[in-house]
Design an enzyme around this catalytic site. Structure first.
Site, PDB file in Angstrom:
ATOM      1  N   ARG A 160       0.772  -1.090   0.064  1.00  0.00           N
ATOM      2  CA  ARG A 160      -0.021  -0.118  -0.081  1.00  0.00           C
ATOM      3  C   ARG A 160       0.939   1.295   0.012  1.00  0.00           C
ATOM      4  O   ARG A 160       0.560   2.562  -0.268  1.00  0.00           O
ATOM      5  CB  ARG A 160      -0.915  -0.016   1.212  1.00  0.00           C
ATOM      6  CG  ARG A 160      -2.024  -0.973   1.055  1.00  0.00           C
ATOM      7  CD  ARG A 160      -3.058  -1.060   2.050  1.00  0.00           C
ATOM      8  NE  ARG A 160      -2.247  -1.972   3.375  1.00  0.00           N
ATOM      9  CZ  ARG A 160      -3.098  -2.127   4.284  1.00  0.00           C
ATOM     10  NH1 ARG A 160      -4.145  -1.843   4.624  1.00  0.00           N
ATOM     11  NH2 ARG A 160      -2.308  -3.004   5.237  1.00  0.00           N
TER      12      ARG A 160
ATOM     13  N   LYS B  23     -16.868   7.630  -2.622  1.00  0.00           N
ATOM     14  CA  LYS B  23     -16.948   8.379  -1.250  1.00  0.00           C
ATOM     15  C   LYS B  23     -16.290   9.566  -1.135  1.00  0.00           C
ATOM     16  O   LYS B  23     -15.109   9.589  -1.620  1.00  0.00           O
ATOM     17  CB  LYS B  23     -16.593   7.275   0.151  1.00  0.00           C
ATOM     18  CG  LYS B  23     -15.201   6.839  -0.099  1.00  0.00           C
ATOM     19  CD  LYS B  23     -14.823   5.889   1.179  1.00  0.00           C
ATOM     20  CE  LYS B  23     -12.979   5.594   0.782  1.00  0.00           C
ATOM     21  NZ  LYS B  23     -12.744   4.728   1.258  1.00  0.00           N
TER      22      LYS B  23
ATOM     23  N   GLY C 132     -11.921  -2.777   7.683  1.00  0.00           N
ATOM     24  CA  GLY C 132     -13.298  -3.118   7.414  1.00  0.00           C
ATOM     25  C   GLY C 132     -14.481  -1.976   7.266  1.00  0.00           C
ATOM     26  O   GLY C 132     -15.460  -2.138   6.993  1.00  0.00           O
ATOM     27  N   GLY C 133     -13.826  -0.933   7.684  1.00  0.00           N
ATOM     28  CA  GLY C 133     -14.571   0.192   7.619  1.00  0.00           C
ATOM     29  C   GLY C 133     -15.190   0.640   6.151  1.00  0.00           C
ATOM     30  O   GLY C 133     -16.447   1.067   6.283  1.00  0.00           O
TER      31      GLY C 133
ATOM     32  N   ASP D  67     -14.628   1.563  -4.062  1.00  0.00           N
ATOM     33  CA  ASP D  67     -14.149   2.965  -4.146  1.00  0.00           C
ATOM     34  C   ASP D  67     -13.564   3.157  -5.797  1.00  0.00           C
ATOM     35  O   ASP D  67     -13.606   1.891  -6.629  1.00  0.00           O
ATOM     36  CB  ASP D  67     -12.938   3.163  -3.380  1.00  0.00           C
ATOM     37  CG  ASP D  67     -11.699   2.176  -3.161  1.00  0.00           C
ATOM     38  OD1 ASP D  67     -11.645   1.450  -4.669  1.00  0.00           O
ATOM     39  OD2 ASP D  67     -11.197   1.804  -2.395  1.00  0.00           O
TER      40      ASP D  67
ATOM     41  N   ARG E 119     -15.454  13.660   1.338  1.00  0.00           N
ATOM     42  CA  ARG E 119     -15.792  14.402   2.357  1.00  0.00           C
ATOM     43  C   ARG E 119     -15.716  15.830   1.706  1.00  0.00           C
ATOM     44  O   ARG E 119     -15.195  16.339   0.936  1.00  0.00           O
ATOM     45  CB  ARG E 119     -14.461  14.219   3.131  1.00  0.00           C
ATOM     46  CG  ARG E 119     -14.431  13.396   4.130  1.00  0.00           C
ATOM     47  CD  ARG E 119     -13.589  13.573   5.440  1.00  0.00           C
ATOM     48  NE  ARG E 119     -13.494  12.511   6.423  1.00  0.00           N
ATOM     49  CZ  ARG E 119     -12.787  11.198   6.137  1.00  0.00           C
ATOM     50  NH1 ARG E 119     -12.190  11.197   5.260  1.00  0.00           N
ATOM     51  NH2 ARG E 119     -12.787  10.409   7.045  1.00  0.00           N
TER      52      ARG E 119
ATOM     53  N   ASP F  23      -8.900  -4.472   5.642  1.00  0.00           N
ATOM     54  CA  ASP F  23      -7.996  -4.182   6.627  1.00  0.00           C
ATOM     55  C   ASP F  23      -8.797  -3.650   8.045  1.00  0.00           C
ATOM     56  O   ASP F  23      -9.372  -4.542   8.783  1.00  0.00           O
ATOM     57  CB  ASP F  23      -6.974  -3.109   6.555  1.00  0.00           C
ATOM     58  CG  ASP F  23      -5.906  -2.920   7.684  1.00  0.00           C
ATOM     59  OD1 ASP F  23      -6.140  -3.484   8.739  1.00  0.00           O
ATOM     60  OD2 ASP F  23      -4.939  -2.225   7.454  1.00  0.00           O
TER      61      ASP F  23
END
Length: 317
Positions: free
Chosen positions: A100, A197, A229-230, A174, A199, A227
């Site tokens: 990552r 998503k 899970g959110g 995403d 903000r 990771d």
């Protein structure tokens, strides 16, 4: 598939012994006797207890939690094999940790995936085999041949057994995962939706927009890593709010750190399907809505083809 027509050795680190044994069973080749242990101060010691001179050796090791320990084990095993005159050393990393960190997200930050690629190369690996790299371009971080395998055939087989694919909508959680999701959607002849998503302002919660009509559909979220899970749980909520019938997730690498398993268990996800590229914890094994599918056959077949100098890419045609 046995490796009768050429000397081939399989050496396993401690990261995922169960997967290594399953791969060895598929190849009908016992794991090479080796000791990978710790001194009192946790320094790693490796001893290969069989002759590997002139042999084609495959080192099986995911760089999963504890990442640095398992990475160090891998490097030391490779060094031991190189000094024991192995003919060719292939590092088989079902899960490539640090993937990552594949670019600089801001000033004065590292590109750790490139550093790890350098470490593996300089330790003495001749080639690398891994599964569903977080970013395909990481293959270019290695100056040695690198095979990036795909879990898609395993996932597709499972999806076809369990779903009426005419009512399935494949969803990328995403915008970054669209290519991966599209490839899977194409294999099962399903449509694609995307969760976007964003903000609106710093400090405000994320707004989930669903691109595509998911009403009445069985939605399958597809990604390479889960990771915390959110993102997954929020995406599932957004899809159900848009009228999806049910939401299942197919993710290759179940990192599942911290309270992730509890988060998934308490969520509206019907099921999270992961592979055994990372050794499943006890919490994962007993979770009501997490299921593990094995990639031992896929990796075993890729190893056999590499050992026999056959095409690996044709596995994914």
């Amino acid at each position: 598939m046995s490796a009768e027509n050429g000397p081939m050795k399989l050496v396993a680190g401690n990261s995922n012994r169960a997967l290594a044994e399953a791969i060895a069973a598929y190849l009908a080749t016992p794991l090479t006797k080796a000791v990978v242990r710790r001194f009192a101060d946790m320094e790693i010691f490796v001893e290969i207890q069989e002759n590997v001179r002139g042999q084609d050796v495959f080192v099986l090791q995911s760089t999963s939690f504890p990442t640095n320990d398992h990475l160090m084990e891998l490097l030391i095993i490779i060094d031991a094999l190189r000094r024991a005159s192995a003919k060719r050393i292939t590092a088989v990393l079902p899960y490539f940790g640090y993937a990552r960190q594949d670019r600089k997200p801001g000033p004065r930050t590292p590109i750790s995936a490139k550093l790890v690629a350098n470490l593996i190369t300089h330790a003495g690996a001749d080639r690398v085999m891994t599964l569903d790299l977080h970013a395909g371009q990481i293959q270019g971080f290695f100056d040695i041949p690198t095979d990036n395998l795909y879990s898609a055939p395993v996932m597709v087989r499972d999806i076809k057994e369990r779903f009426d694919t005419s009512n399935v909508m494949v969803v990328s959680p995403d915008v970054g995962g669209v290519v991966r999701a599209r490839a899977l959607a194409k294999r099962i002849d399903a449509q694609l939706a995307i969760v976007d998503k964003r903000r609106e302002r710093p400090g405000e919660s994320e707004v989930m927009n669903v691109i595509g009509n998911v009403e009445g559909r069985s939605c399958i979220l597809v990604d390479d890593i889960v990771d915390s899970g959110g993102t997954l749980v929020n995406a599932a909520d957004a899809l159900l709010a848009r009228g999806a019938k049910e939401v299942t997730a197919y993710i290759t690498h179940g990192v599942l750190s911290g309270g992730a398993v509890a988060r998934v268990t308490a969520s509206k996800l019907k099921e999270l399907v992961i592979t055994d590229s990372i050794l499943p914890t006890e919490a994962v094994r007993v979770a009501r809505n997490i299921r593990v599918v094995s990639i031992a056959t896929l990796i075993g077949e890729a190893i056999a083809r590499t050992a026999h100098e056959e095409s690996v890419s044709s596995l994914f045609d």
